[in-house]
Scaffold this active site. Structure first.
Site, mmCIF file in Angstrom:
data_model
loop_
_atom_site.group_PDB
_atom_site.id
_atom_site.type_symbol
_atom_site.label_atom_id
_atom_site.label_comp_id
_atom_site.label_asym_id
_atom_site.label_seq_id
_atom_site.Cartn_x
_atom_site.Cartn_y
_atom_site.Cartn_z
ATOM 1 N N ASN A 268 0.865 -1.176 0.000
ATOM 2 C CA ASN A 268 0.000 0.000 0.000
ATOM 3 C C ASN A 268 0.905 1.229 0.000
ATOM 4 O OD1 ASN A 268 -1.807 2.039 0.530
ATOM 5 N ND2 ASN A 268 -2.343 1.328 2.592
ATOM 6 N N LYS B 291 0.164 4.245 -0.262
ATOM 7 C CA LYS B 291 -0.492 5.431 0.294
ATOM 8 C C LYS B 291 -0.218 6.633 -0.626
ATOM 9 C CE LYS B 291 -0.260 3.238 4.746
ATOM 10 N NZ LYS B 291 -0.221 3.330 6.191
ATOM 11 N N HIS C 216 -9.532 0.955 4.616
ATOM 12 C CA HIS C 216 -8.287 1.164 5.360
ATOM 13 C C HIS C 216 -8.573 2.109 6.533
ATOM 14 C CE1 HIS C 216 -4.279 2.479 6.417
ATOM 15 N NE2 HIS C 216 -3.837 1.388 5.823
ATOM 16 N N GLU D 284 -7.050 4.546 7.675
ATOM 17 C CA GLU D 284 -6.876 5.983 7.370
ATOM 18 C C GLU D 284 -8.112 6.532 6.665
ATOM 19 O OE1 GLU D 284 -3.099 5.522 5.380
ATOM 20 O OE2 GLU D 284 -2.217 4.944 7.316
ATOM 21 N N GLU E 50 -5.470 -5.009 10.476
ATOM 22 C CA GLU E 50 -4.421 -4.025 10.739
ATOM 23 C C GLU E 50 -4.731 -3.281 12.038
ATOM 24 O OE1 GLU E 50 -2.378 -2.751 6.840
ATOM 25 O OE2 GLU E 50 -4.204 -1.571 7.016
ATOM 26 N N GLY F 162 2.345 2.203 10.795
ATOM 27 C CA GLY F 162 3.293 3.299 10.637
ATOM 28 C C GLY F 162 3.973 3.707 11.933
ATOM 29 N N SER G 170 3.354 -2.120 10.417
ATOM 30 C CA SER G 170 4.799 -2.136 10.666
ATOM 31 C C SER G 170 5.456 -3.480 10.364
ATOM 32 C CB SER G 170 5.111 -1.708 12.111
ATOM 33 O OG SER G 170 4.673 -0.391 12.325
HETATM 34 P P1 PGA Z 1 2.743 0.216 7.663
HETATM 35 O O1 PGA Z 1 1.281 0.419 7.011
HETATM 36 O O2 PGA Z 1 3.294 -1.069 7.110
HETATM 37 O O3 PGA Z 1 3.529 1.419 7.233
HETATM 38 O O4 PGA Z 1 2.553 0.149 9.139
HETATM 39 C C1 PGA Z 1 0.421 -0.657 6.810
HETATM 40 C C2 PGA Z 1 -0.856 -0.164 6.202
HETATM 41 O O5 PGA Z 1 -1.340 0.904 6.594
HETATM 42 O O6 PGA Z 1 -1.430 -0.818 5.315
#
Ligand code: PGA
Length: 253
Positions: free
Chosen positions: A9, A11, A98, A100, A170, A176, A216
């Site tokens: 992803n 983003k 997601h 976000e 997640e 993140g 992460s």
């Molecule tokens: P990350 O993000 O691996 O940077 O923690 C995962 C995601 O949001 O899909």
């Protein structure tokens, strides 16, 4: 055997040149290093779809995905992108729900049902995200929180529709942050999700559903997390922007 999937992803990262460079590197490593039995999905921002698709070309095992789609089929919705457009540009997958999007764009469980239906009607495979915030994990009520997200958005689907879906768990506190869930925490939640899916759609369908872990994930922790029975791969954010890390994660099964 369930599919093993590692989805990147991106983003809102990478300009055209950077996106092309990353894609080419991933394609070359995937081919040169002879990765087998794992599906890679690249989910770049919309503007990259056509370019990334071209670079993936005929590579078997690498697929294009998007990060979002509209809940509407078409019409006067300035700035939106429909599932049928994504399909027409060669997308196979689309990330839906997601955290976000849920948090910053106020996407509700009901809206996510509509998006999932749009995706399915247009032949896309939804990567449907769920996961709890830190305060829910600290209260110990994460199983109820996550299973409610799934029932509220997905339990109105027919078994046939549901059978096409990939789930991504997640935990928000791990996204993140560099703070990953332990492999046991991931396994416990994946097993709880599978059990919950089985209670509604039946054991067979639940056993077939790929459930990815996200938050992460990196080449250091992926082998431990992916070794767990109910973990079928990962949804990778930060580490998907580095070709070596992303491909190494895909080699972690
Ligand atoms: P990350 O993000 O691996 O940077 O923690 C995962 C995601 O949001 O899909």
């Amino acid at each position: 055997m369930r599919k093993k999937i590692v989805a990147g992803n991106w983003k809102m990262n990478l300009n055209q040149e950077e996106g092309h460079k990353l894609t080419s590197e991933i394609v070359h490593m995937f081919e040169d290093e002879n990765l087998k039995d794992v599906i890679l999905v690249l989910n770049p921002p919309f503007v990259h779809l056509q370019g990334v698709k071209k670079l993936i070309g005929e590579t078997k095992g690498i697929f294009l995905g998007a990060q979002n789609c509209s809940d509407k089929a078409s019409g006067a919705f300035t700035g939106e992108i429909s599932a049928s457009m994504l399909a027409s540009f060669g997308s196979t997958y689309v990330i839906i729900g997601h955290s976000e999007r849920r948090e910053y764009f106020k996407e509700t469980n009901a809206l996510l049902t509509a998006k999932t239906k749009q995706a399915l009607e247009n032949g896309l495979i939804p990567i449907f995200c769920c996961g709890e915030p830190l305060e829910i994990r600290e209260a110990g009520t994460q199983d109820a929180y996550v299973t409610a997200q799934l029932s509220e958005s997905l339990f109105g689907l027919s078994p046939e529709e549901f059978g096409k879906i990939v789930i991504a768990y997640e935990p928000i506190w791990a996204i993140g942050t560099g703070k990953t869930a332990s492999s046991d925490q991931a396994q416990d939640m994946h097993a709880a999700i599978r059990k919950h899916l089985g209670s509604h759609f039946g054991e067979e369908l639940a056993q077939q559903t790929p459930i990815l872990y996200g938050g992460s994930c990196n080449p250091g922790n992926a082998p431990d997390i992916f070794s767990k029975n109910d973990v079928d791969g990962g949804l990778i954010g930060g580490a998907s922007l580095k070709s070596r890390d992303f491909v190494d994660i895909a080699k972690s099964f």
